[in-house]
Every structure is written in structure tokens, then in C-alpha cells.
Scaffold this active site. Structure first.
Site, PDB file in Angstrom:
ATOM      1  N   THR A  47       0.728  -1.156  -0.036  1.00 55.25           N
ATOM      2  CA  THR A  47       0.117   0.041  -0.066  1.00 55.25           C
ATOM      3  C   THR A  47       0.890   1.390  -0.063  1.00 55.25           C
ATOM      4  O   THR A  47       2.159   1.196   0.338  1.00 55.25           O
ATOM      5  CB  THR A  47      -1.021   0.259   1.313  1.00 55.25           C
ATOM      6  OG1 THR A  47      -0.028   0.545   2.414  1.00 55.25           O
ATOM      7  CG2 THR A  47      -1.866  -1.111   1.471  1.00 55.25           C
ATOM      8  N   ASP A  66      -3.334   6.444   2.233  1.00 52.66           N
ATOM      9  CA  ASP A  66      -2.708   7.388   2.958  1.00 52.66           C
ATOM     10  C   ASP A  66      -3.063   6.919   4.370  1.00 52.66           C
ATOM     11  O   ASP A  66      -4.149   7.377   4.809  1.00 52.66           O
ATOM     12  CB  ASP A  66      -3.138   8.736   2.551  1.00 52.66           C
ATOM     13  CG  ASP A  66      -2.382   9.704   3.429  1.00 52.66           C
ATOM     14  OD1 ASP A  66      -1.991   9.648   4.596  1.00 52.66           O
ATOM     15  OD2 ASP A  66      -2.461  11.310   2.801  1.00 52.66           O
ATOM     16  N   ASN A 126       4.655   0.569   8.517  1.00 55.71           N
ATOM     17  CA  ASN A 126       6.038   1.029   8.128  1.00 55.71           C
ATOM     18  C   ASN A 126       5.810   2.673   7.691  1.00 55.71           C
ATOM     19  O   ASN A 126       6.985   3.351   7.971  1.00 55.71           O
ATOM     20  CB  ASN A 126       6.679   0.216   7.051  1.00 55.71           C
ATOM     21  CG  ASN A 126       7.574   0.879   6.199  1.00 55.71           C
ATOM     22  OD1 ASN A 126       8.813   1.008   6.756  1.00 55.71           O
ATOM     23  ND2 ASN A 126       7.457   1.344   5.030  1.00 55.71           N
ATOM     24  N   SER A 159       9.226   1.271  14.333  1.00 51.67           N
ATOM     25  CA  SER A 159       9.482   2.565  15.244  1.00 51.67           C
ATOM     26  C   SER A 159      10.895   3.162  14.843  1.00 51.67           C
ATOM     27  O   SER A 159      11.111   3.162  13.708  1.00 51.67           O
ATOM     28  CB  SER A 159       9.635   2.105  16.758  1.00 51.67           C
ATOM     29  OG  SER A 159       9.818   2.842  17.664  1.00 51.67           O
ATOM     30  N   TYR A 203       9.282  13.711  16.230  1.00 53.38           N
ATOM     31  CA  TYR A 203       9.710  12.455  15.637  1.00 53.38           C
ATOM     32  C   TYR A 203       9.632  11.216  16.713  1.00 53.38           C
ATOM     33  O   TYR A 203       8.936  10.227  16.557  1.00 53.38           O
ATOM     34  CB  TYR A 203      10.769  12.394  14.873  1.00 53.38           C
ATOM     35  CG  TYR A 203      11.317  11.153  14.136  1.00 53.38           C
ATOM     36  CD1 TYR A 203      10.611  10.525  12.947  1.00 53.38           C
ATOM     37  CD2 TYR A 203      12.370  10.242  14.719  1.00 53.38           C
ATOM     38  CE1 TYR A 203      10.819   9.417  12.376  1.00 53.38           C
ATOM     39  CE2 TYR A 203      12.521   8.965  13.807  1.00 53.38           C
ATOM     40  CZ  TYR A 203      11.907   8.565  12.776  1.00 53.38           C
ATOM     41  OH  TYR A 203      12.280   7.510  12.030  1.00 53.38           O
ATOM     42  N   LYS A 232       6.989   8.373  17.744  1.00 56.67           N
ATOM     43  CA  LYS A 232       7.772   6.676  17.809  1.00 56.67           C
ATOM     44  C   LYS A 232       7.646   6.206  19.242  1.00 56.67           C
ATOM     45  O   LYS A 232       7.162   5.218  19.303  1.00 56.67           O
ATOM     46  CB  LYS A 232       9.060   6.844  17.392  1.00 56.67           C
ATOM     47  CG  LYS A 232       9.381   7.058  15.914  1.00 56.67           C
ATOM     48  CD  LYS A 232       8.587   5.878  14.898  1.00 56.67           C
ATOM     49  CE  LYS A 232       9.034   6.204  13.545  1.00 56.67           C
ATOM     50  NZ  LYS A 232       8.206   5.411  12.470  1.00 56.67           N
ATOM     51  N   THR A 260      17.677   4.706   2.882  1.00 55.11           N
ATOM     52  CA  THR A 260      16.444   4.775   2.152  1.00 55.11           C
ATOM     53  C   THR A 260      16.292   6.010   1.994  1.00 55.11           C
ATOM     54  O   THR A 260      17.238   6.865   2.082  1.00 55.11           O
ATOM     55  CB  THR A 260      15.126   4.433   3.368  1.00 55.11           C
ATOM     56  OG1 THR A 260      15.272   5.082   4.450  1.00 55.11           O
ATOM     57  CG2 THR A 260      15.559   2.773   4.033  1.00 55.11           C
TER      58      THR A 260
HETATM   59  N1  LIG Z   1      15.677   4.774   7.318  1.00 61.47           N
HETATM   60  C1  LIG Z   1      16.194   4.944   8.431  1.00 61.47           C
HETATM   61  O1  LIG Z   1      17.503   4.947   8.903  1.00 61.47           O
HETATM   62  C2  LIG Z   1      14.977   4.762   9.559  1.00 61.47           C
HETATM   63  C3  LIG Z   1      15.475   4.682  11.107  1.00 61.47           C
HETATM   64  C4  LIG Z   1      14.424   4.431  11.939  1.00 61.47           C
HETATM   65  C5  LIG Z   1      13.424   4.361  11.672  1.00 61.47           C
HETATM   66  N2  LIG Z   1      12.730   4.448  10.349  1.00 61.47           N
HETATM   67  C6  LIG Z   1      11.334   4.342   9.783  1.00 61.47           C
HETATM   68  O2  LIG Z   1      11.106   3.322   8.894  1.00 61.47           O
HETATM   69  C7  LIG Z   1      10.085   3.616   8.281  1.00 61.47           C
HETATM   70  C8  LIG Z   1      10.141   3.666   6.731  1.00 61.47           C
HETATM   71  O3  LIG Z   1      11.057   4.677   6.462  1.00 61.47           O
HETATM   72  P1  LIG Z   1      12.177   4.356   5.470  1.00 61.47           P
HETATM   73  O4  LIG Z   1      13.353   4.545   6.057  1.00 61.47           O
HETATM   74  O5  LIG Z   1      11.925   3.054   4.549  1.00 61.47           O
HETATM   75  O6  LIG Z   1      11.839   5.725   4.373  1.00 61.47           O
HETATM   76  P2  LIG Z   1      11.335   5.977   3.032  1.00 61.47           P
HETATM   77  O7  LIG Z   1      12.193   5.308   2.159  1.00 61.47           O
HETATM   78  O8  LIG Z   1      11.144   7.412   2.765  1.00 61.47           O
HETATM   79  O9  LIG Z   1      10.008   5.497   3.268  1.00 61.47           O
HETATM   80  C9  LIG Z   1       8.880   6.007   3.986  1.00 61.47           C
HETATM   81  C10 LIG Z   1       7.643   5.455   3.154  1.00 61.47           C
HETATM   82  O10 LIG Z   1       6.440   5.916   3.910  1.00 61.47           O
HETATM   83  C11 LIG Z   1       5.567   6.508   2.891  1.00 61.47           C
HETATM   84  N3  LIG Z   1       4.659   7.529   3.850  1.00 61.47           N
HETATM   85  C12 LIG Z   1       4.883   8.656   4.297  1.00 61.47           C
HETATM   86  N4  LIG Z   1       3.862   9.342   4.585  1.00 61.47           N
HETATM   87  C13 LIG Z   1       2.823   8.437   4.230  1.00 61.47           C
HETATM   88  C14 LIG Z   1       1.471   8.511   4.471  1.00 61.47           C
HETATM   89  N5  LIG Z   1       0.772   9.577   5.059  1.00 61.47           N
HETATM   90  N6  LIG Z   1       0.841   7.478   4.116  1.00 61.47           N
HETATM   91  C15 LIG Z   1       1.325   6.497   3.316  1.00 61.47           C
HETATM   92  N7  LIG Z   1       2.532   6.414   3.155  1.00 61.47           N
HETATM   93  C16 LIG Z   1       3.387   7.350   3.781  1.00 61.47           C
HETATM   94  C17 LIG Z   1       6.538   7.410   1.953  1.00 61.47           C
HETATM   95  O11 LIG Z   1       5.636   7.415   0.865  1.00 61.47           O
HETATM   96  P3  LIG Z   1       5.357   8.756   0.030  1.00 61.47           P
HETATM   97  O12 LIG Z   1       6.704   8.489  -1.231  1.00 61.47           O
HETATM   98  O13 LIG Z   1       4.113   8.889  -0.805  1.00 61.47           O
HETATM   99  O14 LIG Z   1       6.120   9.844   0.717  1.00 61.47           O
HETATM  100  C18 LIG Z   1       7.479   6.289   1.931  1.00 61.47           C
HETATM  101  O15 LIG Z   1       7.103   5.205   0.826  1.00 61.47           O
HETATM  102  C19 LIG Z   1       9.550   4.884   8.893  1.00 61.47           C
HETATM  103  O16 LIG Z   1       8.468   4.682   9.758  1.00 61.47           O
HETATM  104  C20 LIG Z   1      10.677   5.461   9.621  1.00 61.47           C
HETATM  105  O17 LIG Z   1      10.338   6.511  10.476  1.00 61.47           O
HETATM  106  C21 LIG Z   1      13.641   4.223   9.387  1.00 61.47           C
END
Ligand SMILES: NC(=O)c1ccc[n+]([C@@H]2O[C@H](COP(=O)([O-])OP(=O)(O)OC[C@H]3O[C@@H](n4cnc5c(N)ncnc54)[C@H](OP(=O)(O)O)[C@@H]3O)[C@@H](O)[C@H]2O)c1
Length: 278
Positions: A32, A57, A84, A135, A149, A153, A184
Site C-alpha cells: 500500500t 494514506d 512502516n 519505530s 519524531y 515513535k 532509504t
Molecule cells: N531509514 C532509517 O534510517 C530509519 C530509521 C529508523 C526508523 N525508520 C522508519 O522506517 C519507516 C520507513 O522509512 P524508510 O526509512 O523506508 O524511508 P522512506 O524510504 O522515505 O519510506 C517511507 C515511506 O513512507 C511513506 N509515507 C509517508 N507518509 C505517508 C502517508 N501519510 N501515508 C502512506 N505512506 C506514507 C512514503 O511514501 P511517499 O513516497 O508517498 O512519501 C515512503 O514510501 C519509517 O516509519 C521511518 O520512521 C527509518
């Protein structure tokens, strides 16, 4: 038996990697996202009958209900829901606007809550299910610039840990994943939102953007490997309740938790002075 996954924010990063890992393991996936073309593009090469795409969303509660219903029409069950989707709002708390903080909580916390509300009745009926809530290290310990943030979390962690007790009798387990830095799009300039530097007193420390943007593209964590680990966790009879992902996450959180235990012991006497007489 293969599992059916429901993954939010599956158009990039950890969400897309988890979808790929689940498909590779022979499972079926409902991927999704709020921008469905982006999700389709991200998973184009693995598209097939085991993969369904659904609009969601996460900040919209009605869409969460509709998306879960669409997933049920597609595959008839949901075994693993991965919350996620999210983005980062980073900056000194005083320099963040209330509106921006509310938006952050709406996506990163309310989004999880809406999907859990939609998916739990399905899992209760099935008498089985796993909910994996993504988280962060910032949801385990306090990190600079992560007031909003981290608040979202920590809320995800509190909700998960509490609800886990309520739903365990129905065969449902909830896992909180606390990733360190993973490569990412999270810190991509298009996605991350920084507070504006407006208060002179904070200027000497440098801006949040200066501090965090430098990590973009250099994070040590491989989202593909995290996806594989989440598949492993989904199959465990007794998965961890709070799982730290990455050696950087361990290096940050472990000493802080040990410090908390030391502090608890140091003030144990004082804590007990507040006991009542009953
Ligand atoms: N990467 C890290 O270092 C890291 C560390 C700790 C935690 N996290 C957590 O991991 C999770 C995934 O993040 P990621 O690192 O994979 O970053 P990412 O590549 O930016 O992926 C985040 C995804 O969430 C989607 N999203 C944002 N707002 C949304 C909404 N309102 N409805 C539906 N989808 C939405 C984005 O879609 P759009 O393209 O439409 O914006 C994107 O596909 C997040 O919760 C983040 O806080 C990541």
C-alpha cells in the site's frame, strides 16, 4: 502455509524491501501507499499474482478501513501487518511549529493506530496474526532534534506494548522494530522536514539540517537485509517485543538502557520513600 502481508508505505525503503523479502519467501503481499504509481513502479519487477496494490494514506482513517477491506477481497486474510509508513520532522522542539508537530504525529502515530484498528478485527477472527510496527532508535531513547519524531515513535511503542497484552489471547503478537540508520529515502531532501532556525540561542549548535542531511545515502543499514529479518520474525512463535535493528542501534540504545537500570538502582531507596501505608 504462505502468509499474507499488508505493508504501509511500500513504495520505497524498508517497506519496499520488506515486500520483496516476503515475496521471495513465497508469501503474498498487499503493498500500500498514498501514491500508488510510485508503489507499482518500485515493485514492478516482482509484480504477479502474489502481489496486490492498494491505495492508503495512513493519515486517513477511512482509507485504512477501505484498504484492509480491499486486502481481504484480494487474498482473503491478513497474517502480517507492517506499519512502516512515515517521515521525519527534525529540529529543536522550540523551533518546530505546532502544525508540523501535529502532522508528524498524525502520520507516524495516528497512521499506526488507524491500521491497527482496521486489521485487529480480521486477526481476532482468524485467531492469529502478527503486527510489526516500525519505530526507531528515537522511539527507544531520546535523540537530539527528535522531539516530534521521537514523541510519535514513543507513542507507537507505548500503544504496541500495551495492546500486545490485550490481543495475545487471540493468537496475535505485536513486534516493535527500532531501526538504526538504513539507506532509504527517509533523509532525502524531498521527504524529511526540518524546523527553521529562528531562535538565536540555538544557532551556535548548528542547524538540524546541517547535522542530519550529511547522513543521507551513507547510512550503514541495508533495507534488504532488514526485510529478510522481518520475514524471519514474522515466522517466530515467540518474536521479540522490541527489536533493535542494526549494530548502530545497539551501540546507541544498550548503554542508555544500562544507564537507566543503574539510575533506577541508585534511586531505589528514594522511590520506596513514596510508598503508602496499605
Ligand atoms: N531509514 C532509517 O534510517 C530509519 C530509521 C529508523 C526508523 N525508520 C522508519 O522506517 C519507516 C520507513 O522509512 P524508510 O526509512 O523506508 O524511508 P522512506 O524510504 O522515505 O519510506 C517511507 C515511506 O513512507 C511513506 N509515507 C509517508 N507518509 C505517508 C502517508 N501519510 N501515508 C502512506 N505512506 C506514507 C512514503 O511514501 P511517499 O513516497 O508517498 O512519501 C515512503 O514510501 C519509517 O516509519 C521511518 O520512521 C527509518
Amino acid at each position: 502455509m504462505s502468509k499474507v502481508w499488508f505493508i504501509t508505505g511500500a513504495g520505497s525503503g524498508i517497506g519496499a524491501a520488506t515486500a520483496r523479502a516476503a515475496l521471495k519467501a513465497g508469501d503474498r503481499v498487499v503493498a500500500t501507499g498514498r501514491n500508488l504509481d510510485k508503489v507499482r513502479n518500485a515493485l514492478r519487477d516482482v509484480a504477479g499474482t502474489s502481489l496486490a496494490f492498494v491505495q492508503l494514506d495512513v493519515a486517513n482513517e477511512d482509507q485504512a478501513r477501505t484498504a484492509v477491506a480491499a486486502a481481504m477481497r484480494a487474498f482473503g486474510r491478513i497474517d502480517v501487518a507492517v506499519n512502516n509508513a512515515g517521515y521525519s520532522l527534525l529540529g529543536n522542539f522550540e523551533e518546530l511549529s505546532t502544525t508540523d508537530i501535529e502532522r508528524q504525529i498524525s502520520t507516524n502515530f495516528h497512521g499506526v493506530m488507524y491500521v491497527m484498528r482496521a486489521v485487529l478485527p480480521v486477526m481476532r477472527k482468524q485467531k492469529s496474526g502478527r503486527i510489526i510496527n516500525v519505530s526507531s532508535v528515537a522511539g527507544a531513547v531520546g535523540l537530539k532534534h527528535c522531539g516530534a519524531y521521537g514523541a510519535a515513535k514513543f507513542a507507537v511503542e507505548g500503544l504496541s506494548l500495551a495492546v500486545a497484552h490485550e490481543v495475545e489471547p487471540f493468537g496475535i503478537k505485536i513486534v516493535v522494530v527500532e531501526p538504526g540508520f538504513f539507506r532509504t529515502d527517509l533523509l532525502d531532501a524531498q521527504n524529511v522536514k526540518y524546523g527553521r532556525s529562528t531562535i538565536e540561542d540555538y544557532a551556535a549548535e548548528g542547524s538540524s539540517e546541517d547535522m542530519w542531511s550529511g547522513y543521507h545515502g551513507k547510512q550503514q543499514g541495508d533495507p534488504g537485509k532488514l526485510g529478510d529479518v522481518l520475514v524471519k520474525i514474522a515466522w517466530m512463535d515467540n518474536p521479540p517485543k522490541q527489536f533493535l535493528a542494526g549494530s548502530d542501534a545497539l551501540a546507541v540504545v544498550k548503554p542508555i538502557l544500562e544507564g537507566r537500570l543503574e539510575e533506577l538502582r541508585a534511586y531505589e531507596g528514594l522511590s520506596k520513600t513514596t510508598d503508602g501505608f496499605f
